[in-house]
Design a protein around this motif. Sequence first.
Motif, PDB file in Angstrom:
ATOM      1  N   LEU A  85       0.853  -1.190   0.000  1.00  0.00           N
ATOM      2  CA  LEU A  85       0.000   0.000   0.000  1.00  0.00           C
ATOM      3  C   LEU A  85       0.885   1.236   0.000  1.00  0.00           C
ATOM      4  O   LEU A  85       1.545   1.529   1.006  1.00  0.00           O
ATOM      5  CB  LEU A  85      -0.893   0.062   1.247  1.00  0.00           C
ATOM      6  N   THR A  86       0.920   1.971  -1.091  1.00  0.00           N
ATOM      7  CA  THR A  86       1.604   3.267  -1.055  1.00  0.00           C
ATOM      8  C   THR A  86       0.613   4.265  -0.452  1.00  0.00           C
ATOM      9  O   THR A  86      -0.581   4.211  -0.755  1.00  0.00           O
ATOM     10  CB  THR A  86       2.028   3.740  -2.460  1.00  0.00           C
ATOM     11  N   GLY A  87       1.072   5.113   0.420  1.00  0.00           N
ATOM     12  CA  GLY A  87       0.141   6.050   1.058  1.00  0.00           C
ATOM     13  C   GLY A  87      -0.776   5.356   2.056  1.00  0.00           C
ATOM     14  O   GLY A  87      -1.863   5.849   2.373  1.00  0.00           O
ATOM     15  N   GLY A  88      -0.316   4.246   2.601  1.00  0.00           N
ATOM     16  CA  GLY A  88      -1.161   3.440   3.491  1.00  0.00           C
ATOM     17  C   GLY A  88      -1.385   4.037   4.870  1.00  0.00           C
ATOM     18  O   GLY A  88      -2.234   3.557   5.618  1.00  0.00           O
ATOM     19  N   ALA A  89      -0.626   5.097   5.218  1.00  0.00           N
ATOM     20  CA  ALA A  89      -0.866   5.754   6.511  1.00  0.00           C
ATOM     21  C   ALA A  89      -1.957   6.824   6.400  1.00  0.00           C
ATOM     22  O   ALA A  89      -2.357   7.396   7.411  1.00  0.00           O
ATOM     23  CB  ALA A  89       0.424   6.399   7.019  1.00  0.00           C
ATOM     24  N   GLY A  90      -2.421   7.085   5.191  1.00  0.00           N
ATOM     25  CA  GLY A  90      -3.420   8.140   4.985  1.00  0.00           C
ATOM     26  C   GLY A  90      -4.843   7.678   5.300  1.00  0.00           C
ATOM     27  O   GLY A  90      -5.053   6.567   5.806  1.00  0.00           O
ATOM     28  N   TYR A  91      -5.774   8.552   4.996  1.00  0.00           N
ATOM     29  CA  TYR A  91      -7.182   8.339   5.369  1.00  0.00           C
ATOM     30  C   TYR A  91      -7.750   7.047   4.754  1.00  0.00           C
ATOM     31  O   TYR A  91      -8.165   6.132   5.476  1.00  0.00           O
ATOM     32  CB  TYR A  91      -7.971   9.577   4.932  1.00  0.00           C
ATOM     33  N   ILE A  92      -7.728   6.947   3.456  1.00  0.00           N
ATOM     34  CA  ILE A  92      -8.347   5.769   2.814  1.00  0.00           C
ATOM     35  C   ILE A  92      -7.423   4.552   2.954  1.00  0.00           C
ATOM     36  O   ILE A  92      -7.877   3.427   3.202  1.00  0.00           O
ATOM     37  CB  ILE A  92      -8.662   6.068   1.331  1.00  0.00           C
ATOM     38  N   ASP A 124      -1.339 -10.164   3.810  1.00  0.00           N
ATOM     39  CA  ASP A 124      -0.163  -9.521   4.408  1.00  0.00           C
ATOM     40  C   ASP A 124       0.010  -8.165   3.751  1.00  0.00           C
ATOM     41  O   ASP A 124      -0.174  -8.035   2.536  1.00  0.00           O
ATOM     42  CB  ASP A 124       1.089 -10.372   4.183  1.00  0.00           C
ATOM     43  N   VAL A 125       0.372  -7.176   4.557  1.00  0.00           N
ATOM     44  CA  VAL A 125       0.418  -5.801   4.056  1.00  0.00           C
ATOM     45  C   VAL A 125       1.808  -5.217   4.273  1.00  0.00           C
ATOM     46  O   VAL A 125       2.454  -5.472   5.293  1.00  0.00           O
ATOM     47  CB  VAL A 125      -0.648  -4.947   4.786  1.00  0.00           C
ATOM     48  N   ILE A 126       2.236  -4.433   3.284  1.00  0.00           N
ATOM     49  CA  ILE A 126       3.459  -3.629   3.410  1.00  0.00           C
ATOM     50  C   ILE A 126       3.033  -2.197   3.112  1.00  0.00           C
ATOM     51  O   ILE A 126       2.389  -1.953   2.082  1.00  0.00           O
ATOM     52  CB  ILE A 126       4.509  -4.058   2.369  1.00  0.00           C
ATOM     53  N   ILE A 127       3.364  -1.281   4.017  1.00  0.00           N
ATOM     54  CA  ILE A 127       2.996   0.120   3.772  1.00  0.00           C
ATOM     55  C   ILE A 127       4.243   0.928   3.438  1.00  0.00           C
ATOM     56  O   ILE A 127       5.278   0.770   4.077  1.00  0.00           O
ATOM     57  CB  ILE A 127       2.291   0.726   5.007  1.00  0.00           C
ATOM     58  N   VAL A 128       4.103   1.787   2.434  1.00  0.00           N
ATOM     59  CA  VAL A 128       5.129   2.791   2.115  1.00  0.00           C
ATOM     60  C   VAL A 128       4.464   4.149   2.236  1.00  0.00           C
ATOM     61  O   VAL A 128       3.420   4.382   1.605  1.00  0.00           O
ATOM     62  CB  VAL A 128       5.613   2.678   0.655  1.00  0.00           C
ATOM     63  N   ASP A 129       5.035   5.023   3.056  1.00  0.00           N
ATOM     64  CA  ASP A 129       4.473   6.378   3.161  1.00  0.00           C
ATOM     65  C   ASP A 129       5.610   7.338   3.515  1.00  0.00           C
ATOM     66  O   ASP A 129       6.557   6.957   4.212  1.00  0.00           O
ATOM     67  CB  ASP A 129       3.373   6.416   4.252  1.00  0.00           C
ATOM     68  N   ASN A 130       5.489   8.572   3.056  1.00  0.00           N
ATOM     69  CA  ASN A 130       6.507   9.572   3.435  1.00  0.00           C
ATOM     70  C   ASN A 130       5.954  10.572   4.448  1.00  0.00           C
ATOM     71  O   ASN A 130       6.599  11.565   4.735  1.00  0.00           O
ATOM     72  CB  ASN A 130       7.057  10.298   2.199  1.00  0.00           C
ATOM     73  N   PHE A 131       4.749  10.310   4.945  1.00  0.00           N
ATOM     74  CA  PHE A 131       4.085  11.151   5.957  1.00  0.00           C
ATOM     75  C   PHE A 131       3.937  12.609   5.501  1.00  0.00           C
ATOM     76  O   PHE A 131       3.861  13.513   6.333  1.00  0.00           O
ATOM     77  CB  PHE A 131       4.824  11.095   7.309  1.00  0.00           C
ATOM     78  N   SER A 132       3.858  12.837   4.195  1.00  0.00           N
ATOM     79  CA  SER A 132       3.665  14.217   3.735  1.00  0.00           C
ATOM     80  C   SER A 132       2.263  14.709   4.123  1.00  0.00           C
ATOM     81  O   SER A 132       2.043  15.906   4.246  1.00  0.00           O
ATOM     82  CB  SER A 132       3.893  14.338   2.233  1.00  0.00           C
ATOM     83  N   ASN A 133       1.321  13.782   4.300  1.00  0.00           N
ATOM     84  CA  ASN A 133      -0.019  14.195   4.736  1.00  0.00           C
ATOM     85  C   ASN A 133      -0.602  13.203   5.741  1.00  0.00           C
ATOM     86  O   ASN A 133      -1.807  12.933   5.734  1.00  0.00           O
ATOM     87  CB  ASN A 133      -0.944  14.345   3.519  1.00  0.00           C
ATOM     88  N   SER A 134       0.248  12.643   6.581  1.00  0.00           N
ATOM     89  CA  SER A 134      -0.247  11.689   7.587  1.00  0.00           C
ATOM     90  C   SER A 134       0.772  11.611   8.712  1.00  0.00           C
ATOM     91  O   SER A 134       1.824  12.233   8.633  1.00  0.00           O
ATOM     92  CB  SER A 134      -0.440  10.304   6.957  1.00  0.00           C
ATOM     93  N   LYS A 135       0.418  10.833   9.730  1.00  0.00           N
ATOM     94  CA  LYS A 135       1.293  10.769  10.909  1.00  0.00           C
ATOM     95  C   LYS A 135       1.602   9.322  11.269  1.00  0.00           C
ATOM     96  O   LYS A 135       0.747   8.436  11.098  1.00  0.00           O
ATOM     97  CB  LYS A 135       0.598  11.448  12.092  1.00  0.00           C
TER      98      LYS A 135
END
Length: 337
Positions: A5-12, A26-37
Amino acid sequence: MKVLLTGGAGYIGSHTCIELLALGHDVIIVDNFSNSKPEALNRIREISGRDFKFYEADAADPEAMDRIFAENEIDCIIHFAGLKAVGESCHIPLRYYRNNLDSTITLLEAMEKHGVNNIVFSSSATVYGVPERVPLTEDMPAYKTSSPYGWTKIMSEQIFRDACAANPNLSVVLLRYFNPIGAHESGRIGEDPNGIPNNLMPYISQVAIGKLPKLGVFGNDYPTPDGTCVRDYIHVVDLAKGHAKAIEYAAAHKGAEAINLGTGIGYSVLDIVNSFMKVNDIDLPYEIQGRRDGDVPECYADPSKARELLGWVAEKGIEDMCRDSWNWQKNNPKGLD
Ligand code: NAD
Ligand code: WQD
Protein backbone atom coordinates in the motif's frame (compact mmCIF):
# COMPACT_ATOMS: atom_id res chain seq x y z
CA MET A 1 -1.92 -12.02 -0.94
CA LYS A 2 1.02 -9.80 -0.11
CA VAL A 3 -0.19 -6.27 -0.85
CA LEU A 4 1.93 -3.12 -1.02
CA LEU A 5 0.00 0.00 0.00
CA THR A 6 1.60 3.27 -1.05
CA GLY A 7 0.14 6.05 1.06
CA GLY A 8 -1.16 3.44 3.49
CA ALA A 9 -0.87 5.75 6.51
CA GLY A 10 -3.42 8.14 4.98
CA TYR A 11 -7.18 8.34 5.37
CA ILE A 12 -8.35 5.77 2.81
CA GLY A 13 -5.16 3.68 2.97
CA SER A 14 -5.37 3.12 6.74
CA HIS A 15 -8.99 1.94 6.54
CA THR A 16 -8.13 -0.33 3.62
CA CYS A 17 -5.18 -1.77 5.53
CA ILE A 18 -7.52 -2.81 8.34
CA GLU A 19 -9.88 -4.56 5.90
CA LEU A 20 -7.00 -6.39 4.21
CA LEU A 21 -5.45 -7.52 7.51
CA ALA A 22 -8.87 -8.77 8.68
CA LEU A 23 -9.14 -10.85 5.52
CA GLY A 24 -5.76 -12.46 6.21
CA HIS A 25 -3.71 -10.60 3.60
CA ASP A 26 -0.16 -9.52 4.41
CA VAL A 27 0.42 -5.80 4.06
CA ILE A 28 3.46 -3.63 3.41
CA ILE A 29 3.00 0.12 3.77
CA VAL A 30 5.13 2.79 2.11
CA ASP A 31 4.47 6.38 3.16
CA ASN A 32 6.51 9.57 3.43
CA PHE A 33 4.08 11.15 5.96
CA SER A 34 3.67 14.22 3.74
CA ASN A 35 -0.02 14.20 4.74
CA SER A 36 -0.25 11.69 7.59
CA LYS A 37 1.29 10.77 10.91
CA PRO A 38 3.18 7.72 12.22
CA GLU A 39 0.52 7.35 14.93
CA ALA A 40 -1.87 6.10 12.20
CA LEU A 41 0.28 2.96 11.96
CA ASN A 42 -0.02 2.31 15.72
CA ARG A 43 -3.78 2.68 15.47
CA ILE A 44 -3.97 0.21 12.57
CA ARG A 45 -2.00 -2.33 14.66
CA GLU A 46 -4.24 -1.68 17.65
CA ILE A 47 -7.51 -2.13 15.71
CA SER A 48 -6.41 -5.12 13.65
CA GLY A 49 -4.33 -6.90 16.29
CA ARG A 50 -1.85 -7.66 13.51
CA ASP A 51 1.51 -6.31 12.44
CA PHE A 52 2.78 -5.34 9.01
CA LYS A 53 5.96 -4.09 7.39
CA PHE A 54 6.46 -0.36 7.04
CA TYR A 55 8.90 1.71 4.98
CA GLU A 56 9.18 5.47 5.38
CA ALA A 57 9.92 6.33 1.76
CA ASP A 58 8.79 8.37 -1.21
CA ALA A 59 6.86 6.29 -3.74
CA ALA A 60 8.45 8.42 -6.46
CA ASP A 61 11.99 7.44 -5.36
CA PRO A 62 13.17 4.74 -7.81
CA GLU A 63 15.96 3.42 -5.57
CA ALA A 64 13.70 3.08 -2.54
CA MET A 65 11.02 1.36 -4.60
CA ASP A 66 13.57 -0.98 -6.17
CA ARG A 67 14.75 -2.01 -2.71
CA ILE A 68 11.22 -2.55 -1.41
CA PHE A 69 10.28 -4.66 -4.42
CA ALA A 70 13.53 -6.64 -4.08
CA GLU A 71 12.96 -7.33 -0.38
CA ASN A 72 9.32 -8.42 -0.68
CA GLU A 73 7.41 -10.88 -2.90
CA ILE A 74 4.61 -8.50 -3.80
CA ASP A 75 1.42 -9.88 -5.38
CA CYS A 76 -0.47 -6.62 -5.78
CA ILE A 77 -0.07 -2.89 -5.17
CA ILE A 78 -2.68 -0.37 -4.12
CA HIS A 79 -1.39 3.04 -5.07
CA PHE A 80 -2.97 5.60 -2.71
CA ALA A 81 0.07 7.88 -2.39
CA GLY A 82 -0.66 11.28 -3.83
CA LEU A 83 -1.32 14.89 -3.03
CA LYS A 84 -5.06 15.49 -3.10
CA ALA A 85 -6.09 19.11 -2.39
CA VAL A 86 -7.86 20.51 -5.43
CA GLY A 87 -7.38 24.20 -4.50
CA GLU A 88 -3.74 23.78 -3.45
CA SER A 89 -2.97 22.07 -6.75
CA CYS A 90 -3.88 25.29 -8.59
CA HIS A 91 -1.22 27.16 -6.56
CA ILE A 92 1.57 24.58 -6.71
CA PRO A 93 0.74 22.57 -9.83
CA LEU A 94 4.30 21.38 -10.51
CA ARG A 95 4.55 19.79 -7.08
CA TYR A 96 1.32 17.93 -7.81
CA TYR A 97 2.46 16.75 -11.24
CA ARG A 98 5.89 15.76 -9.90
CA ASN A 99 4.55 13.83 -6.91
CA ASN A 100 1.50 12.21 -8.43
CA LEU A 101 2.89 11.35 -11.86
CA ASP A 102 6.41 10.37 -10.79
CA SER A 103 5.04 7.98 -8.18
CA THR A 104 2.83 6.29 -10.81
CA ILE A 105 5.71 5.94 -13.30
CA THR A 106 8.21 4.81 -10.66
CA LEU A 107 5.83 2.08 -9.48
CA LEU A 108 5.18 0.85 -13.01
CA GLU A 109 8.93 0.68 -13.66
CA ALA A 110 9.54 -1.24 -10.42
CA MET A 111 6.67 -3.60 -11.33
CA GLU A 112 8.16 -4.26 -14.74
CA LYS A 113 11.64 -4.89 -13.33
CA HIS A 114 10.42 -7.21 -10.58
CA GLY A 115 7.68 -8.99 -12.54
CA VAL A 116 4.73 -7.68 -10.50
CA ASN A 117 1.63 -7.39 -12.67
CA ASN A 118 -1.31 -6.26 -10.55
CA ILE A 119 -2.10 -2.76 -9.33
CA VAL A 120 -5.14 -0.87 -8.07
CA PHE A 121 -5.03 2.90 -8.45
CA SER A 122 -6.82 5.64 -6.46
CA SER A 123 -8.52 7.63 -9.18
CA SER A 124 -11.35 10.05 -8.60
CA ALA A 125 -14.75 11.17 -9.85
CA THR A 126 -12.99 14.45 -10.54
CA VAL A 127 -11.86 12.93 -13.87
CA TYR A 128 -15.43 13.38 -15.16
CA GLY A 129 -15.22 17.18 -14.78
CA VAL A 130 -18.62 18.81 -15.29
CA PRO A 131 -20.91 15.81 -15.77
CA GLU A 132 -22.92 15.68 -19.00
CA ARG A 133 -25.55 13.76 -17.08
CA VAL A 134 -25.95 11.90 -13.81
CA PRO A 135 -25.53 9.18 -12.71
CA LEU A 136 -21.98 8.96 -14.03
CA THR A 137 -20.99 5.83 -15.90
CA GLU A 138 -17.40 4.80 -16.58
CA ASP A 139 -17.81 5.16 -20.35
CA MET A 140 -18.49 8.89 -20.06
CA PRO A 141 -15.68 11.20 -21.24
CA ALA A 142 -13.04 11.71 -18.57
CA TYR A 143 -10.87 14.56 -19.76
CA LYS A 144 -12.51 17.78 -18.64
CA THR A 145 -11.36 18.28 -15.08
CA SER A 146 -10.62 21.81 -13.95
CA SER A 147 -7.63 21.41 -11.58
CA PRO A 148 -4.03 20.24 -11.86
CA TYR A 149 -4.93 17.63 -9.23
CA GLY A 150 -7.66 16.29 -11.50
CA TRP A 151 -5.25 16.23 -14.44
CA THR A 152 -2.80 14.12 -12.43
CA LYS A 153 -5.58 11.53 -12.09
CA ILE A 154 -6.51 11.65 -15.79
CA MET A 155 -2.85 11.49 -16.82
CA SER A 156 -2.10 8.63 -14.42
CA GLU A 157 -5.09 6.72 -15.80
CA GLN A 158 -3.68 7.24 -19.32
CA ILE A 159 -0.19 6.12 -18.25
CA PHE A 160 -1.70 2.92 -16.80
CA ARG A 161 -3.71 2.28 -19.96
CA ASP A 162 -0.65 2.75 -22.17
CA ALA A 163 1.41 0.45 -19.94
CA CYS A 164 -1.33 -2.19 -20.22
CA ALA A 165 -1.45 -1.84 -24.01
CA ALA A 166 2.29 -2.50 -24.14
CA ASN A 167 2.34 -5.34 -21.60
CA PRO A 168 -0.42 -7.96 -21.90
CA ASN A 169 0.42 -9.38 -18.47
CA LEU A 170 -0.45 -6.17 -16.67
CA SER A 171 -3.70 -5.79 -14.72
CA VAL A 172 -4.81 -2.34 -13.54
CA VAL A 173 -8.00 -1.38 -11.71
CA LEU A 174 -8.65 2.36 -11.81
CA LEU A 175 -11.01 3.00 -8.89
CA ARG A 176 -12.85 6.28 -9.28
CA TYR A 177 -13.92 7.30 -5.77
CA PHE A 178 -16.80 9.69 -5.24
CA ASN A 179 -16.90 11.58 -1.89
CA PRO A 180 -15.41 9.44 0.90
CA ILE A 181 -16.49 10.42 4.43
CA GLY A 182 -16.98 8.62 7.76
CA ALA A 183 -14.44 6.74 9.81
CA HIS A 184 -13.75 3.34 11.33
CA GLU A 185 -16.44 2.49 13.87
CA SER A 186 -13.82 2.20 16.63
CA GLY A 187 -13.29 5.96 16.40
CA ARG A 188 -9.52 5.35 16.46
CA ILE A 189 -8.74 6.30 12.85
CA GLY A 190 -10.35 8.83 10.55
CA GLU A 191 -9.67 11.83 8.34
CA ASP A 192 -7.14 14.20 9.92
CA PRO A 193 -6.72 17.19 7.61
CA ASN A 194 -3.98 19.78 8.08
CA GLY A 195 -5.19 23.32 8.79
CA ILE A 196 -8.70 24.49 7.99
CA PRO A 197 -10.51 21.74 6.09
CA ASN A 198 -11.67 22.32 2.52
CA ASN A 199 -14.04 19.39 2.39
CA LEU A 200 -17.54 19.34 3.79
CA MET A 201 -17.49 16.59 6.43
CA PRO A 202 -14.23 17.55 8.17
CA TYR A 203 -15.46 21.15 8.20
CA ILE A 204 -18.78 20.10 9.75
CA SER A 205 -16.99 17.98 12.36
CA GLN A 206 -14.73 20.87 13.36
CA VAL A 207 -17.72 23.19 13.72
CA ALA A 208 -19.44 20.55 15.86
CA ILE A 209 -16.39 20.26 18.16
CA GLY A 210 -16.20 24.05 18.47
CA LYS A 211 -12.91 24.53 16.58
CA LEU A 212 -14.65 26.55 13.86
CA PRO A 213 -17.55 28.93 14.52
CA LYS A 214 -19.95 27.95 11.73
CA LEU A 215 -20.27 26.16 8.43
CA GLY A 216 -20.61 28.17 5.22
CA VAL A 217 -22.95 26.39 2.79
CA PHE A 218 -21.63 27.30 -0.65
CA GLY A 219 -24.72 28.28 -2.66
CA ASN A 220 -28.42 27.44 -2.39
CA ASP A 221 -29.43 28.47 -5.89
CA TYR A 222 -28.33 25.36 -7.79
CA PRO A 223 -30.86 23.42 -9.90
CA THR A 224 -31.21 20.72 -7.22
CA PRO A 225 -34.15 19.84 -4.93
CA ASP A 226 -33.06 22.17 -2.06
CA GLY A 227 -30.73 24.40 -4.09
CA THR A 228 -27.50 23.06 -2.54
CA CYS A 229 -25.04 20.82 -4.40
CA VAL A 230 -25.60 17.08 -4.55
CA ARG A 231 -22.79 14.55 -4.10
CA ASP A 232 -22.34 10.80 -3.75
CA TYR A 233 -20.95 10.47 -0.20
CA ILE A 234 -19.51 7.04 0.47
CA HIS A 235 -18.47 5.58 3.83
CA VAL A 236 -14.69 5.05 3.91
CA VAL A 237 -15.14 1.51 5.28
CA ASP A 238 -17.30 0.61 2.26
CA LEU A 239 -14.60 2.11 0.08
CA ALA A 240 -11.96 0.02 1.87
CA LYS A 241 -14.02 -3.13 1.21
CA GLY A 242 -14.14 -2.17 -2.47
CA HIS A 243 -10.33 -2.31 -2.52
CA ALA A 244 -10.33 -5.80 -1.06
CA LYS A 245 -12.58 -6.87 -3.96
CA ALA A 246 -10.47 -4.95 -6.47
CA ILE A 247 -7.25 -6.81 -5.62
CA GLU A 248 -9.05 -10.12 -6.23
CA TYR A 249 -10.35 -8.80 -9.54
CA ALA A 250 -6.87 -7.55 -10.54
CA ALA A 251 -5.40 -10.99 -9.84
CA ALA A 252 -7.96 -12.70 -12.09
CA HIS A 253 -7.99 -10.31 -15.08
CA LYS A 254 -5.67 -8.48 -17.46
CA GLY A 255 -5.77 -4.97 -18.90
CA ALA A 256 -7.01 -1.67 -17.47
CA GLU A 257 -10.53 -1.24 -16.06
CA ALA A 258 -12.04 1.97 -14.66
CA ILE A 259 -14.64 1.34 -11.94
CA ASN A 260 -16.73 3.86 -9.98
CA LEU A 261 -16.89 3.42 -6.21
CA GLY A 262 -19.97 5.30 -5.05
CA THR A 263 -23.35 4.50 -3.53
CA GLY A 264 -25.41 5.78 -6.46
CA ILE A 265 -27.33 8.03 -4.08
CA GLY A 266 -26.99 11.80 -4.21
CA TYR A 267 -27.30 13.84 -1.00
CA SER A 268 -27.33 17.62 -0.82
CA VAL A 269 -25.17 19.71 1.50
CA LEU A 270 -28.25 20.38 3.63
CA ASP A 271 -29.12 16.66 3.73
CA ILE A 272 -25.70 16.05 5.26
CA VAL A 273 -25.99 18.97 7.68
CA ASN A 274 -29.46 17.91 8.85
CA SER A 275 -28.55 14.26 9.15
CA PHE A 276 -25.41 15.11 11.15
CA MET A 277 -27.46 17.20 13.59
CA LYS A 278 -30.18 14.56 13.96
CA VAL A 279 -28.02 11.45 14.28
CA ASN A 280 -25.60 13.06 16.71
CA ASP A 281 -28.15 15.21 18.51
CA ILE A 282 -25.95 18.25 18.14
CA ASP A 283 -26.49 21.77 16.88
CA LEU A 284 -24.55 22.90 13.85
CA PRO A 285 -24.52 26.61 13.15
CA TYR A 286 -24.41 27.32 9.41
CA GLU A 287 -25.11 30.14 6.97
CA ILE A 288 -25.77 30.19 3.26
CA GLN A 289 -22.89 31.80 1.39
CA GLY A 290 -22.06 32.35 -2.28
CA ARG A 291 -21.16 29.54 -4.65
CA ARG A 292 -17.62 28.12 -4.53
CA ASP A 293 -15.71 28.31 -7.83
CA GLY A 294 -15.56 25.05 -9.71
CA ASP A 295 -18.42 23.26 -7.90
CA VAL A 296 -20.75 21.23 -10.11
CA PRO A 297 -24.43 21.09 -9.14
CA GLU A 298 -24.77 17.32 -9.09
CA CYS A 299 -22.32 14.42 -9.11
CA TYR A 300 -23.20 10.84 -8.27
CA ALA A 301 -22.18 7.43 -9.53
CA ASP A 302 -23.83 4.66 -11.39
CA PRO A 303 -22.24 1.92 -9.26
CA SER A 304 -23.48 -1.02 -11.35
CA LYS A 305 -20.10 -1.83 -12.90
CA ALA A 306 -18.60 -2.30 -9.42
CA ARG A 307 -21.46 -4.64 -8.54
CA GLU A 308 -21.05 -6.65 -11.75
CA LEU A 309 -17.24 -6.87 -11.90
CA LEU A 310 -16.25 -6.75 -8.23
CA GLY A 311 -19.39 -8.09 -6.54
CA TRP A 312 -19.30 -4.96 -4.37
CA VAL A 313 -22.04 -2.63 -3.22
CA ALA A 314 -21.87 0.09 -0.59
CA GLU A 315 -23.72 -1.03 2.55
CA LYS A 316 -23.54 1.95 4.88
CA GLY A 317 -25.92 4.89 4.77
CA ILE A 318 -25.88 8.59 5.53
CA GLU A 319 -26.58 8.01 9.27
CA ASP A 320 -23.56 5.70 9.59
CA MET A 321 -21.38 8.25 7.80
CA CYS A 322 -22.49 11.13 10.03
CA ARG A 323 -22.30 9.09 13.25
CA ASP A 324 -18.86 7.64 12.55
CA SER A 325 -17.40 10.99 11.40
CA TRP A 326 -18.50 12.58 14.67
CA ASN A 327 -17.39 9.62 16.77
CA TRP A 328 -13.87 9.98 15.30
CA GLN A 329 -13.80 13.77 15.75
CA LYS A 330 -15.13 13.85 19.31
CA ASN A 331 -12.74 11.12 20.47
CA ASN A 332 -9.78 12.78 18.73
CA PRO A 333 -10.35 16.54 18.89
CA LYS A 334 -6.74 17.12 17.81
CA GLY A 335 -6.73 14.35 15.23
CA LEU A 336 -3.73 12.04 15.63
CA ASP A 337 -1.57 14.66 17.42
P1 NAD B 1 -4.35 11.16 2.34
O1 NAD B 1 -3.59 12.40 2.06
O2 NAD B 1 -4.97 10.96 3.68
O3 NAD B 1 -3.41 9.88 2.04
C1 NAD B 1 -2.40 9.90 1.07
C2 NAD B 1 -1.15 9.34 1.73
O4 NAD B 1 -0.10 9.31 0.76
C3 NAD B 1 -0.65 10.18 2.89
O5 NAD B 1 -0.37 9.34 3.98
C4 NAD B 1 0.63 10.83 2.37
O6 NAD B 1 1.57 11.04 3.39
C5 NAD B 1 1.09 9.79 1.37
N1 NAD B 1 1.91 10.28 0.26
C6 NAD B 1 1.68 11.31 -0.58
N2 NAD B 1 2.64 11.38 -1.51
C7 NAD B 1 3.51 10.37 -1.25
C8 NAD B 1 4.70 9.90 -1.86
N3 NAD B 1 5.22 10.51 -2.94
N4 NAD B 1 5.31 8.83 -1.33
C9 NAD B 1 4.82 8.21 -0.24
N5 NAD B 1 3.69 8.59 0.37
C10 NAD B 1 3.05 9.66 -0.13
O7 NAD B 1 -5.43 11.02 1.18
P2 NAD B 1 -6.64 9.99 1.02
O8 NAD B 1 -7.89 10.75 1.19
O9 NAD B 1 -6.41 8.77 1.82
O10 NAD B 1 -6.50 9.67 -0.52
C11 NAD B 1 -5.81 8.54 -1.00
C12 NAD B 1 -5.82 8.58 -2.52
O11 NAD B 1 -7.16 8.63 -2.98
C13 NAD B 1 -5.12 9.83 -3.11
O12 NAD B 1 -4.43 9.43 -4.28
C14 NAD B 1 -6.29 10.71 -3.47
O13 NAD B 1 -5.98 11.58 -4.55
C15 NAD B 1 -7.34 9.70 -3.87
N6 NAD B 1 -8.72 10.23 -3.72
C16 NAD B 1 -9.12 10.73 -2.52
C17 NAD B 1 -10.41 11.24 -2.39
C18 NAD B 1 -10.87 11.87 -1.11
O14 NAD B 1 -11.83 12.64 -1.15
N7 NAD B 1 -10.26 11.59 0.03
C19 NAD B 1 -11.29 11.18 -3.49
C20 NAD B 1 -10.85 10.63 -4.67
C21 NAD B 1 -9.55 10.13 -4.78
C1 WQD C 1 -18.89 18.81 -1.13
C2 WQD C 1 -20.03 19.83 -1.18
C3 WQD C 1 -19.32 22.09 -1.58
C4 WQD C 1 -17.25 22.72 2.18
C5 WQD C 1 -13.75 16.96 -3.55
C6 WQD C 1 -12.80 16.95 -4.72
C7 WQD C 1 -12.95 15.66 -5.48
C8 WQD C 1 -12.77 14.46 -4.57
C9 WQD C 1 -13.67 14.55 -3.39
C10 WQD C 1 -10.43 13.86 -4.61
C11 WQD C 1 -19.85 20.85 -2.29
C12 WQD C 1 -19.99 21.95 -0.22
C13 WQD C 1 -17.97 22.15 1.16
C14 WQD C 1 -17.84 23.78 2.93
C15 WQD C 1 -19.81 23.60 1.60
N1 WQD C 1 -11.43 14.39 -4.05
N2 WQD C 1 -19.22 22.59 0.86
N3 WQD C 1 -19.09 24.17 2.60
O1 WQD C 1 -15.75 19.32 -4.00
O2 WQD C 1 -17.46 17.45 -4.11
O3 WQD C 1 -15.07 16.89 -4.04
O4 WQD C 1 -13.49 15.81 -2.73
O5 WQD C 1 -10.36 13.30 -5.67
O6 WQD C 1 -11.99 15.68 -6.48
O7 WQD C 1 -13.10 18.04 -5.56
O8 WQD C 1 -16.12 17.76 -2.01
O9 WQD C 1 -16.36 17.99 0.41
O10 WQD C 1 -15.20 19.83 -0.87
O11 WQD C 1 -17.65 19.52 -1.12
O12 WQD C 1 -20.94 24.00 1.33
O13 WQD C 1 -17.22 24.36 3.85
O14 WQD C 1 -20.03 20.57 0.04
O15 WQD C 1 -19.70 23.31 -2.19
O16 WQD C 1 -21.12 21.13 -2.80
P1 WQD C 1 -16.17 17.97 -3.61
P2 WQD C 1 -16.26 18.79 -0.82
